[in-house]
Motif scaffolding. Structure first.
Motif, PDB file in Angstrom:
ATOM      1  N   LEU A 131     -23.301   5.321  41.535  1.00  0.00           N
ATOM      2  CA  LEU A 131     -22.271   3.615  41.858  1.00  0.00           C
ATOM      3  C   LEU A 131     -21.689   3.940  42.895  1.00  0.00           C
ATOM      4  CD1 LEU A 131     -20.265   4.703  38.326  1.00  0.00           C
ATOM      5  CD2 LEU A 131     -21.421   3.225  38.914  1.00  0.00           C
ATOM      6  N   LEU A 132     -21.685   5.123  43.556  1.00  0.00           N
ATOM      7  CA  LEU A 132     -20.237   5.017  44.920  1.00  0.00           C
ATOM      8  C   LEU A 132     -21.880   4.316  46.260  1.00  0.00           C
ATOM      9  CD1 LEU A 132     -18.891   8.491  45.547  1.00  0.00           C
ATOM     10  CD2 LEU A 132     -17.406   6.053  45.158  1.00  0.00           C
ATOM     11  N   ALA A 133     -22.693   4.854  46.040  1.00  0.00           N
ATOM     12  CA  ALA A 133     -23.575   4.420  47.414  1.00  0.00           C
ATOM     13  C   ALA A 133     -24.494   3.256  47.082  1.00  0.00           C
ATOM     14  CB  ALA A 133     -24.846   5.584  47.137  1.00  0.00           C
ATOM     15  N   PRO A 143     -35.046 -16.084  39.554  1.00  0.00           N
ATOM     16  CA  PRO A 143     -33.728 -15.692  38.693  1.00  0.00           C
ATOM     17  C   PRO A 143     -32.011 -15.531  39.314  1.00  0.00           C
ATOM     18  CG  PRO A 143     -35.245 -14.182  38.146  1.00  0.00           C
ATOM     19  CD  PRO A 143     -35.965 -15.167  38.959  1.00  0.00           C
ATOM     20  N   VAL A 144     -31.413 -15.222  37.862  1.00  0.00           N
ATOM     21  CA  VAL A 144     -30.384 -15.019  38.164  1.00  0.00           C
ATOM     22  C   VAL A 144     -30.143 -13.277  38.509  1.00  0.00           C
ATOM     23  CG1 VAL A 144     -27.595 -15.291  37.509  1.00  0.00           C
ATOM     24  CG2 VAL A 144     -28.826 -17.017  37.107  1.00  0.00           C
ATOM     25  N   CYS A 145     -29.233 -13.030  39.373  1.00  0.00           N
ATOM     26  CA  CYS A 145     -29.089 -11.751  39.973  1.00  0.00           C
ATOM     27  C   CYS A 145     -28.724 -11.032  38.559  1.00  0.00           C
ATOM     28  CB  CYS A 145     -28.786 -11.408  40.785  1.00  0.00           C
ATOM     29  SG  CYS A 145     -27.016 -11.265  41.421  1.00  0.00           S
ATOM     30  N   ASP A 146     -29.075  -9.600  38.232  1.00  0.00           N
ATOM     31  CA  ASP A 146     -28.126  -8.744  37.211  1.00  0.00           C
ATOM     32  C   ASP A 146     -26.575  -8.186  37.753  1.00  0.00           C
ATOM     33  OD1 ASP A 146     -27.713  -6.801  38.730  1.00  0.00           O
ATOM     34  OD2 ASP A 146     -29.999  -5.930  38.374  1.00  0.00           O
ATOM     35  N   ASP A 147     -25.632  -7.589  36.522  1.00  0.00           N
ATOM     36  CA  ASP A 147     -24.889  -8.077  36.928  1.00  0.00           C
ATOM     37  C   ASP A 147     -24.187  -7.255  38.087  1.00  0.00           C
ATOM     38  OD1 ASP A 147     -23.525 -10.109  34.817  1.00  0.00           O
ATOM     39  OD2 ASP A 147     -23.371  -8.296  33.634  1.00  0.00           O
ATOM     40  N   ALA A 148     -24.599  -5.772  38.108  1.00  0.00           N
ATOM     41  CA  ALA A 148     -24.419  -5.191  39.378  1.00  0.00           C
ATOM     42  C   ALA A 148     -25.152  -5.165  40.455  1.00  0.00           C
ATOM     43  CB  ALA A 148     -25.760  -3.691  38.864  1.00  0.00           C
ATOM     44  N   THR A 149     -26.008  -6.433  40.570  1.00  0.00           N
ATOM     45  CA  THR A 149     -26.041  -7.036  41.868  1.00  0.00           C
ATOM     46  C   THR A 149     -25.530  -7.669  42.389  1.00  0.00           C
ATOM     47  OG1 THR A 149     -28.472  -6.311  41.811  1.00  0.00           O
ATOM     48  CG2 THR A 149     -28.234  -7.827  43.291  1.00  0.00           C
ATOM     49  N   PHE A 150     -24.923  -8.291  41.481  1.00  0.00           N
ATOM     50  CA  PHE A 150     -23.645  -9.722  41.520  1.00  0.00           C
ATOM     51  C   PHE A 150     -22.088  -9.216  42.111  1.00  0.00           C
ATOM     52  CE2 PHE A 150     -19.976 -11.811  40.190  1.00  0.00           C
ATOM     53  CZ  PHE A 150     -20.030 -12.547  40.773  1.00  0.00           C
ATOM     54  N   LEU A 151     -21.878  -8.097  41.224  1.00  0.00           N
ATOM     55  CA  LEU A 151     -21.332  -7.703  41.660  1.00  0.00           C
ATOM     56  C   LEU A 151     -20.559  -6.627  43.151  1.00  0.00           C
ATOM     57  CD1 LEU A 151     -18.427  -6.878  40.965  1.00  0.00           C
ATOM     58  CD2 LEU A 151     -19.092  -4.305  39.701  1.00  0.00           C
ATOM     59  N   GLU A 163     -15.115   2.336  38.854  1.00  0.00           N
ATOM     60  CA  GLU A 163     -13.893   2.428  37.772  1.00  0.00           C
ATOM     61  C   GLU A 163     -14.357   0.565  38.129  1.00  0.00           C
ATOM     62  OE1 GLU A 163     -13.283   5.400  39.187  1.00  0.00           O
ATOM     63  OE2 GLU A 163     -13.745   4.012  40.183  1.00  0.00           O
ATOM     64  N   GLU A 164     -14.229  -0.393  38.524  1.00  0.00           N
ATOM     65  CA  GLU A 164     -14.720  -1.355  39.104  1.00  0.00           C
ATOM     66  C   GLU A 164     -16.240  -1.454  38.729  1.00  0.00           C
ATOM     67  OE1 GLU A 164     -12.590  -3.955  42.394  1.00  0.00           O
ATOM     68  OE2 GLU A 164     -14.032  -2.605  42.689  1.00  0.00           O
ATOM     69  N   ILE A 165     -17.274  -0.952  38.894  1.00  0.00           N
ATOM     70  CA  ILE A 165     -18.529  -1.024  37.442  1.00  0.00           C
ATOM     71  C   ILE A 165     -18.383  -0.549  36.922  1.00  0.00           C
ATOM     72  CG2 ILE A 165     -21.336  -0.333  38.338  1.00  0.00           C
ATOM     73  CD1 ILE A 165     -20.114   0.103  42.216  1.00  0.00           C
ATOM     74  N   GLU A 166     -17.927   0.562  36.226  1.00  0.00           N
ATOM     75  CA  GLU A 166     -17.949   0.163  34.689  1.00  0.00           C
ATOM     76  C   GLU A 166     -17.772  -0.871  33.700  1.00  0.00           C
ATOM     77  OE1 GLU A 166     -20.159   2.649  34.044  1.00  0.00           O
ATOM     78  OE2 GLU A 166     -19.649   4.346  35.217  1.00  0.00           O
ATOM     79  N   LEU A 225     -19.682  -3.563  34.052  1.00  0.00           N
ATOM     80  CA  LEU A 225     -20.753  -3.553  32.799  1.00  0.00           C
ATOM     81  C   LEU A 225     -20.276  -3.503  31.891  1.00  0.00           C
ATOM     82  CD1 LEU A 225     -23.328  -1.231  35.405  1.00  0.00           C
ATOM     83  CD2 LEU A 225     -22.613  -4.068  35.682  1.00  0.00           C
ATOM     84  N   ALA A 226     -19.238  -2.824  31.429  1.00  0.00           N
ATOM     85  CA  ALA A 226     -19.186  -2.844  30.022  1.00  0.00           C
ATOM     86  C   ALA A 226     -18.205  -4.223  29.319  1.00  0.00           C
ATOM     87  CB  ALA A 226     -18.132  -1.836  29.719  1.00  0.00           C
ATOM     88  N   ASP A 227     -18.105  -5.164  30.417  1.00  0.00           N
ATOM     89  CA  ASP A 227     -17.475  -6.372  29.606  1.00  0.00           C
ATOM     90  C   ASP A 227     -18.531  -7.539  29.482  1.00  0.00           C
ATOM     91  OD1 ASP A 227     -16.156  -8.660  29.277  1.00  0.00           O
ATOM     92  OD2 ASP A 227     -15.479  -8.562  31.583  1.00  0.00           O
ATOM     93  N   PRO A 228     -18.435  -7.792  28.122  1.00  0.00           N
ATOM     94  CA  PRO A 228     -19.397  -8.911  27.502  1.00  0.00           C
ATOM     95  C   PRO A 228     -19.010 -10.646  27.511  1.00  0.00           C
ATOM     96  CG  PRO A 228     -18.451  -7.855  25.529  1.00  0.00           C
ATOM     97  CD  PRO A 228     -17.926  -7.781  27.084  1.00  0.00           C
TER      98      PRO A 228
END
Length: 844
Positions: free
Chosen positions: A793-795, A369-377, A392-395, A398-401
């Motif tokens: 988030l950093l690691a 399947p398609v990967c989740d948002d965090a993995t893609f980013l 900050e980019e991750i947060e 992930l918050a952007d719908p």
């Protein structure tokens, strides 16, 4: 905590905080554990033939004539079921020939003449039958043996003239042959004339040293190679008995070879017999199946024996078999479907998905399947920007719908300076931007800066290549000339240009005809002639040169004929270039012509490997007929799109990254764990050395310092490889010694594991007074769960799961309550565990 055992959760695709580097690699290897899926389909138990056809590799109905006693013919039997599926039944049928005494047919369909006449060969499989007529002529009157056409192929088949035997430069044990028989006149001299002809005895051919060695009659370092009752032995014996003549130098020569079948859809663990037909310059054809050489490009998927029998393994995918006879090559391609049930596919976003998914449908290989948002980013930021995403980019991501946020992120990364930094690092390595002395520093930095600026401004690729190949002047005004400083010889310039920008490895053609390609020594010489008029003068700065075009007609001496030749593109017509015109511009004109079959395809394949870890053709700079792409339609479409875009590099990156194929999960399903070429899932890769060092710096909060460059410069921003770093060297940083991306290694070894686990460099970064652990311990007003979230988030570029958060929360609380164990040390343990986890080390 630093000695805790790894916590790995392969079923969920998550990696626990305690997974060390060594255990991470072991777990990554486990991802390729084969599944026993679709076994009945793989074995083809449901195949029920309704017809069989007897084939000889010639046009249907064409007469089959064997002239002489030594000619042979390979036949194959192809069955078809009601759906049209085909299968080789050559070794599963009953063979007979009528009348007797004309030909004999082996159980493998190999026909041997017995006497003059016409015979009908009959095959039967249950109630199904097929026939073919074969005529034998001149059985008692064999035509004279031609050395080039009949003796040399025997030596090649038995590897006598290979690079590991008598074909190497100095020969072997006093006997030398040309490599792979490409120089038959030289071979004839060595065999028949050298040492007063002591190797041959026409009066008693079987007593010839040449035959005695080959058959084991006298000691031979290579052991017995031919049996006295074999066809090869009889050909060599008859040649000697006839007087060991070279034969008519004007006799017909091999013009091409053809394989039958050329392609075939096979099932796992099945077989296919090949037929190889050589076409000669006089229009005649000869079956050379027994004399040809065979090699598969994917031994894990299929093997091929000396008789041309291909056997597939239990893996699905595409496999090619290279066939070589004398100087000619051809390729057999097999598609091996898995045949698993195909669920509904993810949505196709562009032509990349349409063609990639069409291949998966053909293979019966369900994608992940398609990967989740965090993995893609994390994945796309690493691949496009050469770094990990910031917390900050991750947060924010992930918050952007929004449904288009992935496309928007791709565009933002392509527009960033980080994109230019990372791809400049890629190009400076393969363009050999390096320095040996301090005097060369100015030019090296200028070349890197020019490459970076070109990429940031998205200079069309054809202009970028011209800025290197046709560069003139001094580094101050035209930094592209630095390539000529690092590639000073004419032959190296030609070889690098072909490999870098055309995906063609010409090196072999310098000394002999390329063994795997059509390129001859003349092709090599003519291509090199484009660089014949490159001149050099001392530059204004010490240690630098001025590159210029020397006025004169561009010619070079052909390595084989020793005659002057004019420039020509590979496969192109020779050019006559005026003395005042720089031939390098003509070369770039030929390269960048939209009709050029190599230029756009080579770059598209190189960039595909950048994003997927494997090219559609692999290695990425080895484009040749005998190394076909796993998805030729997709590679052609990418090259076409690249040309139509005006050689827009960013648009090519955008097209690939926006595809669903690129965004698939790396977690295998029950069917695609063994897939390594169809891109049914994303293939995890260890972070490149520079990105990994920057990631360690970010996760520990302790940036690295590099001598002679401003503080804050990241590893991916270093202009060349002259900066001393044990970390970068250990993790496979390329040194810029060649044009091959293979210099950058991603192999795992113990020294890498130990460096991350226990080196002073890593531990000092983690425990630094200004590092992340110290800062978190000092933040009294920040809640512990927020600190844990920031570390994750950093690691690993994602928030911790509830289980991970609870585990780490409990650990920090428990350790900080112990005597002599403060919060800083507890946070150090958490950071250390994540830096040594598989999830940190790999793009997934």
């Amino acid at each position: 905590m630093r000695t805790s055992k790894p916590s790995i959760h392969p079923a969920s695709g998550r990696f626990g905080a305690g997974a060390t580097l060594a255990s991470a690699w072991l777990a990554a290897a486990c991802l390729t554990t084969p599944f026993a899926a679709a076994e009945d389909s793989a074995q083809g138990a449901d195949f029920a033939p309704v017809s069989i056809a007897l084939e000889a590799g010639t046009a249907q109905g064409a007469p089959i004539v064997l002239i002489g006693s030594e000619r042979r013919r390979q036949l194959i039997v192809t069955a078809a079921d009601a759906s049209g599926k085909q299968r080789d039944l050559t070794r599963a049928v009953a063979w007979s020939a009528d009348p007797a005494g004309v030909v004999e047919v082996s159980p493998s369909g190999f026909v041997t003449p017995l006497g003059d006449g016409v015979a009908t060969v009959v095959v039967s499989h249950g109630a199904l039958t097929a026939t073919v007529s074969i005529e034998v002529k001149s059985f008692e009157h064999d035509p004279p043996v031609n050395f080039t056409n009949e003796v040399v192929p025997v030596l090649t088949k038995k590897l006598c003239n290979s690079g590991g035997c008598h074909g190497k430069a100095g020969g072997q044990n006093g006997f030398r042959l040309s490599l792979l028989g490409f120089e038959p006149t030289e071979d004839y001299e060595h065999i028949a004339r050298e040492s007063r002809g002591r190797r041959l005895n026409p009066a008693a051919p079987e007593r010839s040293l040449f035959l005695q060695k080959a058959s084991g009659g006298v000691p031979h370092g290579g052991g017995p190679l031919i049996a006295p009752d074999s066809t090869n032995y009889r050909v060599l014996r008859r040649w000697i008995a006839e007087g060991a003549a070279f034969g008519d130098p004007e006799a017909a020569r091999v013009a091409s070879i053809a394989i039958h079948p050329a392609t075939r859809t096979m099932t796992p663990e099945s077989e296919q017999q090949l037929i190889v037909i050589a076409a000669y310059t006089d229009g005649s054809t000869v079956d050379v199946t027994a004399e040809a050489q065979y090699e598969t490009n994917a031994p894990e998927m299929a093997e091929v024996d000396a008789k041309g029998l291909v056997r597939t393994s239990d893996r699905a995918g595409d496999v090619a078999v290279m066939v070589r006879y004398q100087s000619k090559v051809a390729t057999f391609r097999a598609t091996v479907p898995l045949g698993a049930p195909m669920p509904s596919l993810p949505p196709a976003k562009n032509f990349v998905d349409e063609l990639a998914f069409a291949k998966l449908m053909t293979l019966g290989l369900p994608p992940s399947p398609v990967c989740d948002d965090a993995t893609f980013l994390r994945r796309v930021t690493i691949d496009l920007a050469g770094r990990l995403p910031t917390p900050e980019e991750i947060e924010a991501f992930l918050a952007d719908p929004g449904p288009t946020k992935r496309d928007a992120k791709i565009d933002a990364l392509l527009a960033s300076g980080d994109y230019a930094d990372w791809f400049a690092k890629k190009w400076t390595a393969i363009l050999r931007n390096k320095r040996e002395t301090e005097e060369e520093k100015h030019g090296s930095f200028a070349f890197h800066g020019w490459i970076r600026e070109s990429l940031h401004e998205n200079v069309p690729y054809d202009r970028f290549v011209r800025g290197v190949i046709a560069a003139s002047g001094e580094p101050e005004q035209n930094p592209g000339v630095i390539w000529y400083r690092e590639v000073p010889e004419q032959k190296a310039q030609a070889e690098d240009a072909a490999q870098l920008f055309l995906g063609i490895r010409l090196q072999c053609a310098q000394c002999h005809h390329h063994p795997f390609e059509r390129w001859s020594q003349e092709d090599y010489s003519r291509f090199g002639a484009f660089f014949a008029q490159v001149g050099r003068k001392p530059g204004a700065l010490p240690g630098e040169e001025r590159i210029f075009h020397k006025r004169g007609v561009a010619t070079t001496v052909d390595a084989k004929t020793r005659q002057p030749v004019t420039p020509a593109g590979l496969g192109g017509e020779p050019l006559t270039i005026p003395a005042d015109e720089d031939p390098r511009h003509r070369l770039v004109d030929w390269m960048t012509d939209p009709a050029n079959p190599f230029f756009a395809k080579a770059l598209a394949n190189r960039y595909w490997k950048h994003f997927f870890g494997r090219g559609l053709i692999d290695p990425e700079d080895d484009l040749r007929e005998t190394n076909p792409p796993t998805n030729p339609e997709l590679l052609d479409a990418l090259a076409k799109k690249f040309v139509e875009s005006g050689y827009d590099l960013k648009e090519l990156c955008r097209t690939i990254c926006r595809s669903t194929t690129y965004q698939l999960s790396s977690t295998p399903n029950e069917f695609n764990a063994d897939d390594t070429q169809a891109f049914s899932r994303y293939y995890p890769r260890r972070l490149p050395a520079e990105i990994l060092l920057d990631a360690v710096d970010g996760a520990t909060g302790s940036p690295s310092r590099f001598s002679g460059i401003p503080a804050g410069t990241r590893a991916v921003q270093l202009p060349d490889s002259a900066f001393n770093s044990y970390f970068l060297t250990t993790f496979g940083r390329p040194e810029g010694e060649s044009a091959c991306e293979c210099e950058r290694t991603s192999d795992a070894d113990l020294s890498q594991a130990l460096h991350l686990i226990n080196s002073d460099e890593t531990l000092n970064k983690i425990s630094a007074g200004g590092g992340l652990a110290a800062k978190l311990a000092a933040e009294a007003d920040t809640e512990l769960r927020a600190k844990i979230r920031r570390i994750y988030l950093l690691a690993v570029s994602r928030p911790p799961t509830a289980e991970e958060e609870a585990l780490v929360y409990d650990y920090v609380q428990r350790k900080t309550s112990e005597p002599n164990y403060d919060a800083k040390r507890a946070f150090e343990d958490v950071v250390w565990s994540l830096v040594n986890s598989k999830e940190f080390l790999f793009t997934r």
